[in-house]
Enzyme design. Structure first.
Site, short mmCIF file in Angstrom:
data_model
loop_
_atom_site.label_atom_id
_atom_site.label_comp_id
_atom_site.label_asym_id
_atom_site.label_seq_id
_atom_site.Cartn_x
_atom_site.Cartn_y
_atom_site.Cartn_z
N HIS A 138 -3.77 6.65 3.12
CA HIS A 138 -4.09 5.37 2.49
C HIS A 138 -5.48 4.93 2.94
O HIS A 138 -5.82 5.03 4.12
CB HIS A 138 -3.03 4.33 2.87
CG HIS A 138 -3.40 2.94 2.44
ND1 HIS A 138 -3.83 2.68 1.16
CD2 HIS A 138 -3.43 1.76 3.12
CE1 HIS A 138 -4.10 1.39 1.08
NE2 HIS A 138 -3.88 0.81 2.25
N ASN A 177 -9.99 -1.02 -0.05
CA ASN A 177 -8.53 -0.85 -0.05
C ASN A 177 -7.98 -1.31 -1.41
O ASN A 177 -8.03 -2.49 -1.73
CB ASN A 177 -7.94 -1.69 1.10
CG ASN A 177 -6.43 -1.59 1.20
OD1 ASN A 177 -5.77 -1.04 0.31
ND2 ASN A 177 -5.88 -2.11 2.28
N CYS A 217 0.81 -1.23 0.00
CA CYS A 217 0.00 0.00 0.00
C CYS A 217 0.84 1.26 0.00
O CYS A 217 0.36 2.34 -0.34
CB CYS A 217 -0.93 0.00 1.20
SG CYS A 217 -1.97 -1.45 1.23
N1 ACO Z 1 -17.75 -10.30 9.27
C1 ACO Z 1 -18.13 -10.60 10.52
N2 ACO Z 1 -17.24 -10.90 11.49
C2 ACO Z 1 -15.93 -10.87 11.17
C3 ACO Z 1 -15.47 -10.56 9.87
C4 ACO Z 1 -16.45 -10.28 8.89
N3 ACO Z 1 -16.13 -9.95 7.62
N4 ACO Z 1 -14.13 -10.62 9.86
C5 ACO Z 1 -13.73 -10.95 11.09
N5 ACO Z 1 -14.82 -11.11 11.88
C6 ACO Z 1 -14.87 -11.46 13.31
C7 ACO Z 1 -13.63 -12.18 13.78
O1 ACO Z 1 -13.71 -13.56 13.51
C8 ACO Z 1 -13.65 -11.87 15.26
O2 ACO Z 1 -14.55 -12.73 15.89
P1 ACO Z 1 -14.27 -13.30 17.38
O3 ACO Z 1 -14.24 -12.08 18.25
O4 ACO Z 1 -15.42 -14.20 17.61
O5 ACO Z 1 -12.95 -13.99 17.30
C9 ACO Z 1 -14.23 -10.45 15.33
O6 ACO Z 1 -14.92 -10.25 14.07
C10 ACO Z 1 -13.20 -9.36 15.52
O7 ACO Z 1 -12.13 -9.57 14.60
P2 ACO Z 1 -10.90 -8.59 14.49
O8 ACO Z 1 -9.96 -9.08 13.44
O9 ACO Z 1 -10.35 -8.36 15.88
O10 ACO Z 1 -11.64 -7.25 14.00
P3 ACO Z 1 -11.07 -5.82 13.80
O11 ACO Z 1 -11.90 -4.85 14.53
O12 ACO Z 1 -9.58 -5.75 14.00
O13 ACO Z 1 -11.35 -5.54 12.24
C11 ACO Z 1 -10.11 -5.48 10.18
C12 ACO Z 1 -10.75 -6.35 11.27
C13 ACO Z 1 -11.22 -4.72 9.49
C14 ACO Z 1 -9.39 -6.37 9.18
C15 ACO Z 1 -9.10 -4.49 10.80
O14 ACO Z 1 -8.28 -5.17 11.71
C16 ACO Z 1 -8.21 -3.76 9.83
O15 ACO Z 1 -8.68 -2.94 9.05
N6 ACO Z 1 -6.90 -3.99 9.88
C17 ACO Z 1 -5.88 -3.20 9.19
C18 ACO Z 1 -5.84 -3.40 7.72
C19 ACO Z 1 -4.70 -2.59 7.15
O16 ACO Z 1 -4.51 -1.43 7.47
N7 ACO Z 1 -3.87 -3.17 6.31
C20 ACO Z 1 -2.69 -2.47 5.86
C21 ACO Z 1 -2.73 -2.13 4.47
S1 ACO Z 1 -3.14 -3.47 3.41
C22 ACO Z 1 -1.80 -3.73 2.32
O17 ACO Z 1 -0.70 -3.32 2.51
C23 ACO Z 1 -2.06 -4.55 1.12
#
Ligand code: ACO
Length: 338
Positions: free
Chosen positions: A260, A290, A119
């Protein structure tokens, strides 16, 4: 002794391409165990655009590039370097997507290569273009951030498939002797000890193509989402504060903060830490998701086409991605308003 005037890099034009087809949260509800409410609340994403099966990363990149060259008001023959940032190249080994784009848009016999910084790719490219121009080696550099991220997404994995989209953005960076138009500063950095936070395990020298790769889905992106999220907020906030302080620019004087577009909550947390007003922060993650290296130039193109971006406006870019890599840039828009 002969005195030569210094040469600076300037951001001359922007272009983007967004594929027609959309994938909404409602569509994803039918594919994996998720809900529109969860996706919207956790990421701010409503829909993303997905390329057609036969549409390659280079096709999208070529369309964005042609627009950027046209808007720069130069002939393609004047481009002397073509750089593409992508983690979803047409081919994983060779040829580079920059070479293919050059051919598609009719740019012959100029240096062309890809860089891989996920990214952060587009802001990394800005630093490369700056170095080539300010050393006097090149005059007009074509930058492309293009991704067919859907080609490495596992649409049965709800933790990643809701996040990513496809698209491309491009810019022309040109030499200028007008200091007012010059890039002000770029910070780009990396920490490979976090490599496992965001990884596409195959194909590569560790996992060459094999039946095992297919069976275990190693060709798909894997992400430690929560850990990446926390580090992104911390790193981006620190990086932006540093670049502003170093250049004695106050956050309230930035008309366009263009981060980003990975997750609305990350953008909001960084914007709040900088005490940015809502009208300063550019948001496109709701409609594109993204798009990795394409995210920042697509966002710049959005404010350009909507008439928000004016000649001379200061832009603060800020990005974070696989590697891990991160980068920020402070620069004026030196192109003509649409
Ligand atoms: N729908 C419903 N529930 C979900 C989903 C979904 N799509 N995905 C995960 N969950 C659940 C998980 O299983 C978990 O359940 P549990 O509590 O029973 O274990 C719960 O939701 C919470 O999961 P987390 O992963 O802790 O959720 P979080 O609030 O962190 O959100 C997300 C996840 C959106 C992926 C977030 O962490 C994020 O945006 N991360 C950063 C991404 C990023 O910046 N990447 C860098 C750039 S990408 C690149 O370089 C290509």
């Amino acid at each position: 002794m002969l005195q030569t005037k210094p040469v600076y890099a300037s951001f001359r034009s922007i272009g983007a391409y967004v594929p027609q087809k959309t994938l909404s949260n409602a569509d994803l509800e039918k594919m994996v165990d998720t809900t529109d409410e969860w996706i919207l609340k956790r990421t701010g994403i409503k829909e993303r655009h997905i390329a057609d099966e036969e549409e390659a990363t280079s096709d999208m990149g070529a369309k964005a590039a042609e627009l950027a060259i046209k808007r720069a008001g130069i002939d393609k023959e004047e481009i002397d370097l073509v750089l593409c940032a992508t983690v979803t190249p047409d081919y994983f080994n060779m040829p580079s997507t920059a070479c293919i784009i050059s051919d598609k848009i009719g740019i012959k016999n100029v240096q062309a290569f890809d860089i891989s910084a996920a990214c952060s790719g587009f802001v990394y490219l800005l630093s490369v273009a700056k170095a080539f121009i300010e050393s006097g080696m090149k005059k007009n550099v074509l930058l492309i951030g293009a991704e067919k991220f859907s080609s490495i997404v596992d649409y049965t994995d709800r933790s990643t498939c809701i996040l990513f989209g496809d698209g491309a953005g491009a810019a022309v960076i040109s030499a200028t002797q007008n200091k007012e138009e010059a890039f002000i500063d770029i910070h780009a950095s990396a920490d490979g000890s976090y490599a496992d936070f965001l990884v596409t395990p195959a194909p590569g020298s560790i996992n060459p193509a094999s039946q095992k790769v297919i069976d275990e889905g190693l060709n798909f992106v894997q992400m430690k989402g929560n850990e990446t999220f926390k580090l992104a907020v911390k790193t981006l906030t620190k990086d932006v504060k540093e670049i502003l302080k170093k250049n004695e620019v106050k956050a309230e004087h930035i008309p366009h903060f263009i981060p980003h577009q990975a997750n609305y909550r990350i953008i909001k947390a960084v914007g709040d830490a900088l005490k940015m007003r809502e009208d300063q922060v550019v948001i496109t993650v709701d409609k594109y998701g993204n798009t990795s290296a394409a995210s920042i130039p697509m966002a710049i193109n959005d404010i350009y086409e909507s008439g928000r971006l004016q000649t001379g406006d200061l832009m603060l870019l800020d990005t974070f991605g696989g590697g891990l890599t991160w980068a920020s840039a402070l620069l004026p828009f030196a192109g003509e308003t649409l």
